[in-house]
Design an enzyme around this catalytic site. Structure first.
Site, PDB file in Angstrom:
ATOM      1  N   SER A  65     -12.898  -3.407   0.136  1.00  0.00           N
ATOM      2  CA  SER A  65     -13.148  -2.739   1.427  1.00  0.00           C
ATOM      3  C   SER A  65     -14.625  -2.454   1.593  1.00  0.00           C
ATOM      4  O   SER A  65     -15.273  -2.020   0.645  1.00  0.00           O
ATOM      5  CB  SER A  65     -12.484  -1.350   1.463  1.00  0.00           C
ATOM      6  OG  SER A  65     -11.141  -1.427   1.229  1.00  0.00           O
ATOM      7  N   ARG A  92       0.871  -1.186   0.000  1.00  0.00           N
ATOM      8  CA  ARG A  92       0.000   0.000   0.000  1.00  0.00           C
ATOM      9  C   ARG A  92       0.898   1.221   0.000  1.00  0.00           C
ATOM     10  O   ARG A  92       1.551   1.509   0.998  1.00  0.00           O
ATOM     11  CB  ARG A  92      -0.906  -0.013   1.236  1.00  0.00           C
ATOM     12  CG  ARG A  92      -1.843   1.189   1.327  1.00  0.00           C
ATOM     13  CD  ARG A  92      -2.779   1.044   2.525  1.00  0.00           C
ATOM     14  NE  ARG A  92      -3.741   2.118   2.610  1.00  0.00           N
ATOM     15  CZ  ARG A  92      -3.538   3.237   3.315  1.00  0.00           C
ATOM     16  NH1 ARG A  92      -2.416   3.420   3.987  1.00  0.00           N
ATOM     17  NH2 ARG A  92      -4.475   4.173   3.337  1.00  0.00           N
ATOM     18  N   LYS A 132      -5.904   5.959   8.090  1.00  0.00           N
ATOM     19  CA  LYS A 132      -7.032   6.228   7.174  1.00  0.00           C
ATOM     20  C   LYS A 132      -7.788   7.427   7.765  1.00  0.00           C
ATOM     21  O   LYS A 132      -8.894   7.283   8.304  1.00  0.00           O
ATOM     22  CB  LYS A 132      -7.908   4.968   7.086  1.00  0.00           C
ATOM     23  CG  LYS A 132      -8.826   4.910   5.904  1.00  0.00           C
ATOM     24  CD  LYS A 132      -8.136   4.721   4.587  1.00  0.00           C
ATOM     25  CE  LYS A 132      -9.113   4.996   3.460  1.00  0.00           C
ATOM     26  NZ  LYS A 132      -8.499   5.258   2.174  1.00  0.00           N
TER      27      LYS A 132
HETATM   28  C1  LIG Z   1      -7.293  -5.602   3.610  1.00  0.00           C
HETATM   29  C2  LIG Z   1      -7.620  -4.183   3.317  1.00  0.00           C
HETATM   30  N1  LIG Z   1      -8.778  -3.686   3.756  1.00  0.00           N
HETATM   31  C3  LIG Z   1      -9.091  -2.393   3.512  1.00  0.00           C
HETATM   32  C4  LIG Z   1      -8.223  -1.594   2.783  1.00  0.00           C
HETATM   33  C5  LIG Z   1      -8.573  -0.175   2.451  1.00  0.00           C
HETATM   34  O1  LIG Z   1      -8.806   0.014   1.065  1.00  0.00           O
HETATM   35  P1  LIG Z   1      -9.368   1.451   0.584  1.00  0.00           P
HETATM   36  O2  LIG Z   1     -10.659   1.678   1.273  1.00  0.00           O
HETATM   37  O3  LIG Z   1      -9.354   1.484  -0.891  1.00  0.00           O
HETATM   38  O4  LIG Z   1      -8.307   2.466   1.144  1.00  0.00           O
HETATM   39  P2  LIG Z   1      -6.766   2.588   0.724  1.00  0.00           P
HETATM   40  O5  LIG Z   1      -6.032   1.499   1.428  1.00  0.00           O
HETATM   41  O6  LIG Z   1      -6.646   2.443  -0.742  1.00  0.00           O
HETATM   42  O7  LIG Z   1      -6.376   3.922   1.227  1.00  0.00           O
HETATM   43  C6  LIG Z   1      -7.033  -2.159   2.343  1.00  0.00           C
HETATM   44  N2  LIG Z   1      -6.132  -1.434   1.640  1.00  0.00           N
HETATM   45  N3  LIG Z   1      -6.742  -3.452   2.610  1.00  0.00           N
HETATM   46  C1  TZP Z   2      -6.134   1.084   4.829  1.00  0.00           C
HETATM   47  C2  TZP Z   2      -7.189   1.060   5.844  1.00  0.00           C
HETATM   48  N1  TZP Z   2      -8.498   0.861   5.515  1.00  0.00           N
HETATM   49  C3  TZP Z   2      -9.320   0.848   6.561  1.00  0.00           C
HETATM   50  S1  TZP Z   2      -8.493   1.113   7.987  1.00  0.00           S
HETATM   51  C4  TZP Z   2      -7.006   1.207   7.171  1.00  0.00           C
HETATM   52  C5  TZP Z   2      -5.711   1.477   7.820  1.00  0.00           C
HETATM   53  C6  TZP Z   2      -5.329   0.505   8.877  1.00  0.00           C
HETATM   54  O1  TZP Z   2      -4.118   0.900   9.406  1.00  0.00           O
HETATM   55  P1  TZP Z   2      -3.703   0.718  10.926  1.00  0.00           P
HETATM   56  O2  TZP Z   2      -3.530  -0.732  11.148  1.00  0.00           O
HETATM   57  O3  TZP Z   2      -2.403   1.481  11.025  1.00  0.00           O
HETATM   58  O4  TZP Z   2      -4.766   1.337  11.767  1.00  0.00           O
END
Ligand SMILES: Cc1ncc(COP(=O)(O)OP(=O)(O)O)c(N)n1
Ligand code: TZP
Ligand code: MG
Length: 295
Positions: free
Chosen positions: A125, A53, A154
């Site tokens: 998601s 990511r 996020k």
């Molecule tokens: C396993 C997993 N779950 C949720 C996310 C979040 O995806 P998204 O809502 O598109 O947000 P971004 O990660 O793209 O900022 C994820 N990456 N992985």
């Molecule tokens: C990418 C994403 N999507 C929902 S929560 C999240 C971030 C999770 O990160 P953390 O484990 O640092 O709270």
């Protein structure tokens, strides 16, 4: 109404049996460990799926990181998922892609499937049940559920709380992974709500000891739930945690008081006296034939 879905490719099925999902953050952590080193430590500690990511890098930088992670994950035989970008996933031969609700506006699950193929893992998601059921219907392989807790990773995204995890545990038939603000301190809450799979960014990447953190996650997780099994339940192929028929009735939230059952296990009637036996195994086929109780 009940359709038996096709048998899944064995490699994909085993990839989807992940339990600890590690996601990268930046190119190195605050202790000077490179992104690839952190992910290697995570894998050694028990992370069994890895996602790249990178929300800020150029395409060339992301491609380079993706290639590094592809090599690493191949070495350890761990699935590698690319966030957001199906074309990069395709180019580096990732095992799949993760798409958020906004990403789906660019690339649907159907389009991603056409590009990456049937054996690719496509995660989506979700933030509420309607999205989860839509993702399942669209052919997603797993659902990301979160943020369970508010998280700076996020920003601006409201927490869904553990009640969403409870809903998913009862209502979706495909794997789901809890994400967002999950740490060793609150993981048990999420597991108790019904999650089997946990995902973390900061808890792993902000640690001086990513391996030890993952080991602790895994040992916590083992205390709460046995791995789910794929089973055919009333004609639908789905993940089931229950080991006995009694637990299955509970898991499917069917009220025993209102209904009477005949239970068929692998095409044989199973007498009530055996409903507490641990008979539900991988690929078992169960029919719960219900009759609404009369007066
Ligand atoms: C396993 C997993 N779950 C949720 C996310 C979040 O995806 P998204 O809502 O598109 O947000 P971004 O990660 O793209 O900022 C994820 N990456 N992985
Ligand atoms: C990418 C994403 N999507 C929902 S929560 C999240 C971030 C999770 O990160 P953390 O484990 O640092 O709270
Ligand atoms: Mg996204």
């Amino acid at each position: 109404m009940f359709q038996q879905q096709e048998q899944m490719d064995v490699n994909k099925k085993s990839a989807l049996q992940f339990s600890l999902y590690a996601i990268t953050s930046g190119s190195s952590n605050m202790y000077g460990q490179s992104m690839v080193d952190v992910m290697e430590q995570a894998i050694l500690g028990g992370a069994d799926i890895v996602q790249l990511r990178n929300k800020a890098g150029s395409r060339a930088e992301i491609m380079e990181q993706a290639e590094q992670l592809r090599r690493l994950t191949k070495r350890y035989q761990v699935p590698f998922i690319m966030n957001d970008d199906v074309s990069i996933a395709k180019e580096v031969g990732a095992d799949g892609v993760h798409l958020g609700q906004d990403d789906l506006l660019q690339t649907s699950v159907y389009e991603a499937r056409n590009i990456l193929g049937d054996n690719a893992i496509i995660g989506v998601s979700t933030h509420h049940l309607d999205q989860a059921l839509a993702a399942q219907h669209a052919g997603a392989d797993y659902i990301g559920a979160g943020p369970v807790f508010a998280t700076p990773t996020k920003p601006g995204r409201a927490a869904v709380s553990t009640s969403y995890i409870q809903q998913l545990a009862q209502r979706v038939t495909i794997p789901f992974v809890a994400i967002g603000g999950i740490s060793l301190d609150n993981a048990s809450e999420v597991l108790l709500a019904g999650a089997y799979r946990l995902c973390a960014v900061r808890a792993i990447t902000d640690s001086a000891e990513p391996r030890a953190v993952c080991e602790q996650f895994r040992s916590l997780m083992q205390q709460y739930r046995l791995p789910p099994k794929w089973m055919i339940c009333n004609g639908v192929r789905r993940e089931i945690y229950a080991v006995t028929i009694e637990q299955l009735i509970d898991e499917l939230t069917i009220s025993e008081k209102q209904k009477h059952f005949v239970v068929e296990l692998n095409k044989e009637i199973l007498p009530r006296s055996r409903w507490s036996e641990p008979l539900l195994t991988e690929e078992a086929s169960v029919e719960l034939i219900t009759f609404v109780g009369g007066g």
